[in-house]
Design a protein around this motif. Structure first.
Motif, mmCIF file in Angstrom:
data_model
loop_
_atom_site.group_PDB
_atom_site.id
_atom_site.type_symbol
_atom_site.label_atom_id
_atom_site.label_comp_id
_atom_site.label_asym_id
_atom_site.label_seq_id
_atom_site.Cartn_x
_atom_site.Cartn_y
_atom_site.Cartn_z
ATOM 1 N N VAL A 9 27.649 -5.533 75.267
ATOM 2 C CA VAL A 9 26.991 -6.808 74.986
ATOM 3 C C VAL A 9 25.671 -6.467 74.310
ATOM 4 O O VAL A 9 24.812 -5.817 74.903
ATOM 5 C CB VAL A 9 26.747 -7.620 76.268
ATOM 6 N N MET A 10 25.541 -6.885 73.050
ATOM 7 C CA MET A 10 24.394 -6.501 72.237
ATOM 8 C C MET A 10 23.608 -7.709 71.769
ATOM 9 O O MET A 10 24.105 -8.827 71.807
ATOM 10 C CB MET A 10 24.848 -5.681 71.024
ATOM 11 N N GLY A 11 22.397 -7.454 71.302
ATOM 12 C CA GLY A 11 21.558 -8.498 70.742
ATOM 13 C C GLY A 11 20.102 -8.217 71.040
ATOM 14 O O GLY A 11 19.774 -7.319 71.816
ATOM 15 N N VAL A 12 19.241 -8.988 70.413
ATOM 16 C CA VAL A 12 17.808 -8.818 70.638
ATOM 17 C C VAL A 12 17.470 -9.209 72.078
ATOM 18 O O VAL A 12 18.258 -9.878 72.757
ATOM 19 C CB VAL A 12 16.972 -9.643 69.638
ATOM 20 N N ALA A 13 16.304 -8.808 72.511
ATOM 21 C CA ALA A 13 15.822 -9.176 73.839
ATOM 22 C C ALA A 13 15.819 -10.687 73.982
ATOM 23 O O ALA A 13 15.511 -11.407 73.028
ATOM 24 C CB ALA A 13 14.413 -8.629 74.051
ATOM 25 N N GLY A 14 16.192 -11.151 75.163
ATOM 26 C CA GLY A 14 16.139 -12.580 75.438
ATOM 27 C C GLY A 14 17.388 -13.356 75.083
ATOM 28 O O GLY A 14 17.449 -14.561 75.310
ATOM 29 N N LEU A 128 9.475 -9.281 70.338
ATOM 30 C CA LEU A 128 10.624 -9.984 69.759
ATOM 31 C C LEU A 128 10.678 -9.829 68.241
ATOM 32 O O LEU A 128 11.755 -9.617 67.676
ATOM 33 C CB LEU A 128 10.621 -11.458 70.164
ATOM 34 N N ASP A 129 9.534 -9.907 67.578
ATOM 35 C CA ASP A 129 9.522 -9.749 66.119
ATOM 36 C C ASP A 129 10.080 -8.391 65.707
ATOM 37 O O ASP A 129 10.850 -8.298 64.746
ATOM 38 C CB ASP A 129 8.118 -9.933 65.554
ATOM 39 N N SER A 130 9.688 -7.333 66.428
ATOM 40 C CA SER A 130 10.196 -6.000 66.079
ATOM 41 C C SER A 130 11.704 -5.918 66.325
ATOM 42 O O SER A 130 12.417 -5.225 65.589
ATOM 43 C CB SER A 130 9.462 -4.904 66.847
ATOM 44 N N GLN A 131 12.192 -6.625 67.335
ATOM 45 C CA GLN A 131 13.625 -6.644 67.600
ATOM 46 C C GLN A 131 14.387 -7.303 66.439
ATOM 47 O O GLN A 131 15.373 -6.759 65.952
ATOM 48 C CB GLN A 131 13.905 -7.406 68.903
ATOM 49 N N PHE A 132 13.909 -8.457 65.998
ATOM 50 C CA PHE A 132 14.563 -9.136 64.873
ATOM 51 C C PHE A 132 14.454 -8.315 63.589
ATOM 52 O O PHE A 132 15.388 -8.301 62.778
ATOM 53 C CB PHE A 132 13.999 -10.545 64.669
ATOM 54 N N ALA A 133 13.335 -7.635 63.387
ATOM 55 C CA ALA A 133 13.169 -6.814 62.186
ATOM 56 C C ALA A 133 14.138 -5.636 62.183
ATOM 57 O O ALA A 133 14.610 -5.207 61.123
ATOM 58 C CB ALA A 133 11.728 -6.307 62.089
ATOM 59 N N THR A 134 14.456 -5.117 63.349
ATOM 60 C CA THR A 134 15.354 -3.975 63.480
ATOM 61 C C THR A 134 16.834 -4.385 63.430
ATOM 62 O O THR A 134 17.676 -3.613 62.989
ATOM 63 C CB THR A 134 15.069 -3.240 64.813
#
Length: 172
Positions: A9-14, A128-134
């Protein structure tokens, strides 16, 4: 399911990996492993301080998750891991061939709201921004499904299991 899936199960934090993952595992009748539990203490300290992990921080963590997933081959299991980059997913697939990905996706505002509401988690909303950028979403040649995180955890898990079962029965 005749040949139980091993699902990351993958995805950004939250996005709800820790909430939805156990529900999916329960519905599939397989064990769940919390990906955060595979992090070394240094990684948790770094993230708690608001510092994003780099690839060198992630490799041992991904290798530990990969070993767990490989050990579940033929028996099934669900494990959470952000698996944000293709290279991270490739590393997991190398360790556990046949693993499939459940990408939890959603509106950034909803995810940020959910992150802000949770208590006792080491990952601050500031990352969160770094997660979406990655994030590199699943490519067409990667085994997996994407499921939107709107709705209740039970609704999300239901959509996820339906999509995964469809993936498992697809003869291609």
């Amino acid at each position: 399911m005749q040949n139980p899936l091993v699902v990351v199960v993958m995805g950004v934090a939250g996005t709800g990996k820790t909430t939805v993952g156990p529900l999916v595992a329960d519905r599939l009748g397989v064990p769940y492993a919390e990906g955060d539990d595979f992090h070394p203490a240094a990684n948790i300290a770094k993230m708690s301080a608001g510092v994003p992990l780099d690839d060198e921080d992630r490799w041992p963590w991904l290798d530990a998750i990969g070993r767990w997933a490989r050990g579940r081959a033929g028996r099934g299991g669900v494990v959470s891991s952000s698996a944000l980059k293709r290279s991270y997913r490739d590393r997991l697939r190398a360790a556990a061939p046949g693993v499939v990905f459940l990408h939890l996706t959603g509106d950034r505002a909803l995810i940020e709201e959910r992150m802000a509401a949770r208590r006792g988690h080491f990952m601050p909303t500031a990352l969160l921004d770094s997660q979406f950028a990655t994030l590199q979403p699943l490519a067409a040649d990667e085994a997996g499904v994407a499921v939107d995180v709107s709705g209740s955890p039970e609704d999300i898990a239901g959509r996820a299991v339906a999509a995964l079962c469809g993936l498992a029965s697809d003869p291609t």
